[in-house]
Enzyme design. Structure first.
Site, PDB file in Angstrom:
ATOM      1  CE1 TYR A  36      -3.695   2.512   0.742  1.00 47.40           C
ATOM      2  CE2 TYR A  36      -2.318   3.260   2.564  1.00 47.40           C
ATOM      3  CZ  TYR A  36      -3.418   3.433   1.732  1.00 47.40           C
ATOM      4  OH  TYR A  36      -4.223   4.532   1.896  1.00 47.40           O
ATOM      5  CG  ASP A  64       5.234   3.565   1.504  1.00 48.13           C
ATOM      6  OD1 ASP A  64       5.322   4.037   2.661  1.00 48.13           O
ATOM      7  OD2 ASP A  64       4.205   3.669   0.825  1.00 48.13           O
ATOM      8  CE  LYS A  91       0.557   4.513   8.896  1.00 44.95           C
ATOM      9  NZ  LYS A  91      -0.783   4.987   9.222  1.00 44.95           N
TER      10      LYS A  91
END
Length: 429
Positions: A139, A241, A269
């Site tokens: 993702y 990522d 995050k």
């Protein structure tokens, strides 16, 4: 005080689907949090939970750590947003440069999807090539050009060795996948074949270096090194990522832990402990395409002063206390993993627990390991959703698909209580 059912009824009247992200769309009434502190959160009905969701990973120091709260409050009094430069963004960039192997130059965004989108644009603009290799089950944000084959239904996904691009949402146009090349992850032979088929056209290979959105899967030995070498040989940029793994599995992210340096890294995050900050970091030669203006990168809220103040406070702690924070987080996580495995074996429940300790995945399967999306999809996902509900009843909050995050605020007492609750929940299944 209104209770969860009443709040959900109000929400459904004004918020589409009653929640503000599809990741929070669950059967029944969702969790309505009143407040959170340390390793715990409390819902509006007065229930307390040991929290292993941590905002989907960001709260690496636990909820509402004093250093983060103080930094954000102090900046609020100095100004919320400027649309101008400020000292804090330089200090955060300097910290990133010192911590992250690939971070020779940095740009900031607000959320991970933005930074991932910027990385793909940068790779295409820098190389002059159109295509990007992505992997099934990985993702890279919810934007249309890359939201393909994240969790595709297996009856639509094609053969495992040659997966088919499946859109993740209605409203995506098929032509948006025209320059995506899909490959199975952890399969060097399939990767090599995909590169050969599109030789000279590929700008970048993008991946989660530890696959967290479809399990908690560390790549096979030598896989990343081989991918890195092929990218070098073919003039392809390697993008990691690290929105989830960055500053979580090591101070310098998965690239530090796995000792493979990409050309571009994407972070978010945990880097700000819960504030909305993301970063695009890369080698100077590649980032030069932004420096020169060849590749555009903009955003009203980039380097937002309040969020950056939070990032500065969190990164300072993670960097300067790394020898205390990371080994202890891994120790606690592995103690929890071993305890869960032992309970499942004692109860005769087929279960695999896999990950680094800082994050890990529970699978209801008798498979010895899980190496890719297809194996993740076959590993008892409906049953895991049921276990999530039973654990909530026991006061434990984990990501519904079976992912667990640890924080610096978790303790041995938390692990003890979690294992008791886990045994109760698994017995009820």
């Amino acid at each position: 005080m209104e209770h969860s059912d009443a709040l959900y009824a109000r929400a459904r009247a004004v918020i589409a689907g009653g929640v503000s992200s599809d990741a929070r769309r669950l059967p029944g009434t969702p969790l309505y949090v009143d407040h959170a502190s340390g390793s715990r959160l409390w819902d509006v009905d007065g229930n307390s939970y040991i929290d292993y969701v941590l905002g989907q990973g960001p709260a690496i120091l636990g909820h509402s750590p004093a250093a983060l709260a103080d930094a954000v409050a102090a900046q609020m009094r100095r100004g919320v947003t400027y649309s101008a430069q400020h000292l804090t963004e330089i200090e955060v960039a300097e910290r990133l440069q010192s911590m992250v192997p690939c971070a020779e130059l940095v740009r900031f965004n607000s959320v991970g999807s933005e930074a991932a989108h910027a990385a793909l644009r940068l790779a295409r603009g820098h190389t002059g090539r159109p295509k990007v290799v992505k992997f099934e089950g990985h993702y890279h944000g919810w934007f249309d050009p890359v939201l393909f084959s994240v969790h595709p239904p297996l009856d639509q996904a094609g053969p495992a060795e040659r997966p088919v691009l499946v859109p993740g949402s209605g409203g995506q146009l098929p032509e948006q996948a025209a320059d995506l090349v899909l490959a199975p992850w952890n399969d060097l032979e399939a990767f090599t074949a995909a590169i050969a088929q599109h030789r000279g056209e590929i700008a970048a290979v993008v991946m989660e270096p530890v696959l967290c959105n479809s399990g908690a899967i560390t790549p096979d030995d030598a896989y990343l090194a081989a991918v890195r070498q092929i990218c070098d040989d073919e003039g392809i940029l390697l993008i990691f990522d690290e929105v989830i793994t960055g500053f979580r599995v090591a101070p310098g992210g998965a690239q530090e832990r796995l000792r493979i340096t990409p050309d571009i890294g994407v972070f978010g995050k945990a880097m700000a402990g819960g504030m909305q900050v993301s970063a695009l970091a890369g080698k100077a030669e590649v980032m030069e395409s932004i420096v020169s203006g060849k590749v555009s990168h903009a955003g009203t809220f980039n380097s937002h002063p309040v969020a950056m103040a939070g990032a500065r406070a969190v990164l300072e702690i993670l960097d300067e206390k790394r020898d205390d924070i990371y080994p202890e987080m891994e120790r606690l996580g592995r103690r929890l993993m071993d305890g869960m495995s032992g309970i499942a074996a004692r109860l005769g429940v087929p279960m695999l627990v896999q990950g680094t300790g800082h994050l890990f995945q529970t699978y209801l399967t008798d498979a010895p390991d899980v190496r890719n999306y297809r194996e993740f999809a076959a590993a008892g996902r409906p049953a895991m959703a049921r276990l999530h509900g039973l654990l909530l009843d026991e006061g434990i909050n984990m990501v519904p698909r079976g992912l667990w995050f640890l924080s610096a605020a978790h303790t041995d007492d938390d692990v003890d209580a979690t294992l008791v609750a886990f045994e109760n929940a698994l017995s009820r299944m």
